[in-house]
Motif scaffolding. Structure first.
Motif, PDB file in Angstrom:
ATOM      1  N   GLN A  44      80.508  27.344  26.731  1.00 13.80           N
ATOM      2  CA  GLN A  44      81.270  26.760  27.826  1.00 13.80           C
ATOM      3  C   GLN A  44      80.993  25.268  27.932  1.00 13.80           C
ATOM      4  N   ARG A  45      81.967  24.564  28.476  1.00 16.32           N
ATOM      5  CA  ARG A  45      81.777  23.132  28.715  1.00 16.32           C
ATOM      6  C   ARG A  45      80.709  22.961  29.795  1.00 16.32           C
ATOM      7  N   GLU A  46      79.800  21.991  29.564  1.00 14.39           N
ATOM      8  CA  GLU A  46      78.734  21.755  30.529  1.00 14.39           C
ATOM      9  C   GLU A  46      78.649  20.280  30.888  1.00 14.39           C
ATOM     10  N   LEU A  47      78.234  20.033  32.116  1.00 10.66           N
ATOM     11  CA  LEU A  47      78.035  18.665  32.563  1.00 10.66           C
ATOM     12  C   LEU A  47      76.738  18.128  31.973  1.00 10.66           C
ATOM     13  N   VAL A  48      76.821  16.979  31.324  1.00  8.33           N
ATOM     14  CA  VAL A  48      75.656  16.365  30.698  1.00  8.33           C
ATOM     15  C   VAL A  48      75.032  15.329  31.623  1.00  8.33           C
ATOM     16  N   ALA A  49      75.860  14.432  32.135  1.00  8.42           N
ATOM     17  CA  ALA A  49      75.365  13.352  32.982  1.00  8.42           C
ATOM     18  C   ALA A  49      76.503  12.865  33.868  1.00  8.42           C
ATOM     19  N   VAL A  50      76.143  12.370  35.045  1.00  9.36           N
ATOM     20  CA  VAL A  50      77.153  11.882  35.974  1.00  9.36           C
ATOM     21  C   VAL A  50      76.600  10.671  36.721  1.00  9.36           C
ATOM     22  N   THR A  51      77.489   9.751  37.047  1.00 10.61           N
ATOM     23  CA  THR A  51      77.105   8.606  37.857  1.00 10.61           C
ATOM     24  C   THR A  51      78.104   8.416  38.987  1.00 10.61           C
ATOM     25  N   ALA A  52      77.584   8.213  40.184  1.00 10.06           N
ATOM     26  CA  ALA A  52      78.437   8.001  41.348  1.00 10.06           C
ATOM     27  C   ALA A  52      78.821   6.521  41.434  1.00 10.06           C
ATOM     28  N   SER A  53      79.724   6.224  42.346  1.00 12.32           N
ATOM     29  CA  SER A  53      80.195   4.846  42.479  1.00 12.32           C
ATOM     30  C   SER A  53      79.084   3.900  42.934  1.00 12.32           C
ATOM     31  N   ASP A  54      78.032   4.445  43.565  1.00 15.04           N
ATOM     32  CA  ASP A  54      76.913   3.606  43.989  1.00 15.04           C
ATOM     33  C   ASP A  54      75.857   3.461  42.907  1.00 15.04           C
ATOM     34  N   GLY A  55      76.113   4.065  41.731  1.00 20.25           N
ATOM     35  CA  GLY A  55      75.195   3.907  40.613  1.00 20.25           C
ATOM     36  C   GLY A  55      74.153   4.994  40.471  1.00 20.25           C
ATOM     37  N   THR A  56      74.087   5.906  41.427  1.00 19.14           N
ATOM     38  CA  THR A  56      73.126   7.001  41.286  1.00 19.14           C
ATOM     39  C   THR A  56      73.532   7.886  40.120  1.00 19.14           C
ATOM     40  N   SER A  84      67.183   9.927  20.360  1.00 20.36           N
ATOM     41  CA  SER A  84      66.421  11.107  19.919  1.00 20.36           C
ATOM     42  C   SER A  84      67.320  12.336  19.839  1.00 20.36           C
ATOM     43  N   LEU A  85      68.445  12.173  19.192  1.00 15.72           N
ATOM     44  CA  LEU A  85      69.422  13.254  19.136  1.00 15.72           C
ATOM     45  C   LEU A  85      68.894  14.448  18.352  1.00 15.72           C
ATOM     46  N   LYS A  86      69.317  15.617  18.802  1.00 12.77           N
ATOM     47  CA  LYS A  86      68.900  16.876  18.199  1.00 12.77           C
ATOM     48  C   LYS A  86      70.140  17.632  17.714  1.00 12.77           C
ATOM     49  N   PRO A  87      69.971  18.531  16.759  1.00 16.05           N
ATOM     50  CA  PRO A  87      71.126  19.313  16.299  1.00 16.05           C
ATOM     51  C   PRO A  87      71.823  20.053  17.444  1.00 16.05           C
ATOM     52  N   GLU A  88      71.076  20.468  18.440  1.00 16.85           N
ATOM     53  CA  GLU A  88      71.689  21.190  19.564  1.00 16.85           C
ATOM     54  C   GLU A  88      72.512  20.294  20.478  1.00 16.85           C
ATOM     55  N   ASP A  89      72.499  18.995  20.245  1.00 12.50           N
ATOM     56  CA  ASP A  89      73.377  18.081  20.971  1.00 12.50           C
ATOM     57  C   ASP A  89      74.774  18.028  20.355  1.00 12.50           C
ATOM     58  N   THR A  90      74.941  18.676  19.203  1.00 11.55           N
ATOM     59  CA  THR A  90      76.238  18.684  18.546  1.00 11.55           C
ATOM     60  C   THR A  90      77.288  19.346  19.433  1.00 11.55           C
ATOM     61  N   ALA A  91      78.372  18.623  19.681  1.00 10.61           N
ATOM     62  CA  ALA A  91      79.430  19.118  20.567  1.00 10.61           C
ATOM     63  C   ALA A  91      80.555  18.099  20.616  1.00 10.61           C
ATOM     64  N   TYR A 110      90.436  13.157  36.077  1.00  7.43           N
ATOM     65  CA  TYR A 110      91.031  12.849  34.775  1.00  7.43           C
ATOM     66  C   TYR A 110      90.027  13.143  33.670  1.00  7.43           C
ATOM     67  N   TRP A 111      90.545  13.629  32.552  1.00  8.15           N
ATOM     68  CA  TRP A 111      89.727  13.954  31.386  1.00  8.15           C
ATOM     69  C   TRP A 111      90.194  13.146  30.183  1.00  8.15           C
ATOM     70  N   GLY A 112      89.235  12.761  29.376  1.00  7.11           N
ATOM     71  CA  GLY A 112      89.569  12.164  28.091  1.00  7.11           C
ATOM     72  C   GLY A 112      89.863  13.246  27.075  1.00  7.11           C
ATOM     73  N   GLN A 113      90.224  12.802  25.884  1.00  5.72           N
ATOM     74  CA  GLN A 113      90.619  13.743  24.838  1.00  5.72           C
ATOM     75  C   GLN A 113      89.414  14.324  24.086  1.00  5.72           C
ATOM     76  N   GLY A 114      88.264  13.743  24.284  1.00  5.72           N
ATOM     77  CA  GLY A 114      87.052  14.226  23.629  1.00  5.72           C
ATOM     78  C   GLY A 114      86.710  13.444  22.375  1.00  5.72           C
ATOM     79  N   THR A 115      85.422  13.353  22.102  1.00 12.52           N
ATOM     80  CA  THR A 115      84.944  12.713  20.870  1.00 12.52           C
ATOM     81  C   THR A 115      83.832  13.573  20.281  1.00 12.52           C
ATOM     82  N   GLN A 116      83.906  13.785  18.980  1.00 11.16           N
ATOM     83  CA  GLN A 116      82.959  14.688  18.312  1.00 11.16           C
ATOM     84  C   GLN A 116      81.632  13.974  18.049  1.00 11.16           C
ATOM     85  N   VAL A 117      80.557  14.639  18.415  1.00 13.94           N
ATOM     86  CA  VAL A 117      79.203  14.182  18.073  1.00 13.94           C
ATOM     87  C   VAL A 117      78.559  15.280  17.236  1.00 13.94           C
ATOM     88  N   THR A 118      78.145  14.926  16.026  1.00  8.29           N
ATOM     89  CA  THR A 118      77.512  15.877  15.129  1.00  8.29           C
ATOM     90  C   THR A 118      76.143  15.345  14.743  1.00  8.29           C
TER      91      THR A 118
END
Length: 121
Positions: A44-56, A84-91, A110-118
């Motif tokens: 499933q798609r998972e949230l990796v990181a998020v930043t609010a408008s105040d920078g948090t 320090s990328l790991k194979p499990e970061d592939t997505a 809004y969503w972007g079209q996605g970019t592959q990281v291997t």
């Protein structure tokens, strides 16, 4: 018309680094949260990181200390520095932004079209 476009994915060896960028463009009144999601094959798609408008910022535990999210509000851009990328970061990594288009205060996601990281040797 609002668009969100990612760039910066690619193939990298374990332990390497990549920097993803995401630009929001079009008729924009305001941008609220911006974040990065990822989806690996069969997962499933998972949230990796998020930043609010105040920078948090907030991260999932598996990337804390390795990934850094930042934003340049003047450029409507969010970045994800991945070290320090790991194979499990592939997505496929997707950019996500909560935006009020021009002439409205309603928020839309809004969503972007996605970019592959291997990550592989």
């Amino acid at each position: 018309q609002v668009q969100v476009v990612e760039s910066g994915g690619g193939l990298v060896q374990p332990g390497g680094s990549l920097r993803l960028s995401c630009v929001a463009s079009g008729s924009i009144f305001s941008i609220y949260s911006m974040g990065w999601y990822r989806q690996a094959p069969g997962k499933q798609r998972e949230l990796v990181a998020v930043t609010a408008s105040d920078g948090t910022t907030d991260y999932i535990d598996s990337v804390k200390g390795r990934f850094t999210i930042s934003r340049d509000n003047a450029k409507n851009t969010v970045y994800l520095q991945m070290n320090s990328l790991k194979p499990e970061d592939t997505a496929v990594y997707y950019c996500n932004a909560d935006i009020s288009p021009a002439r409205t205060t309603r928020r839309y996601t809004y969503w972007g079209q996605g970019t592959q990281v291997t990550v592989s040797s």
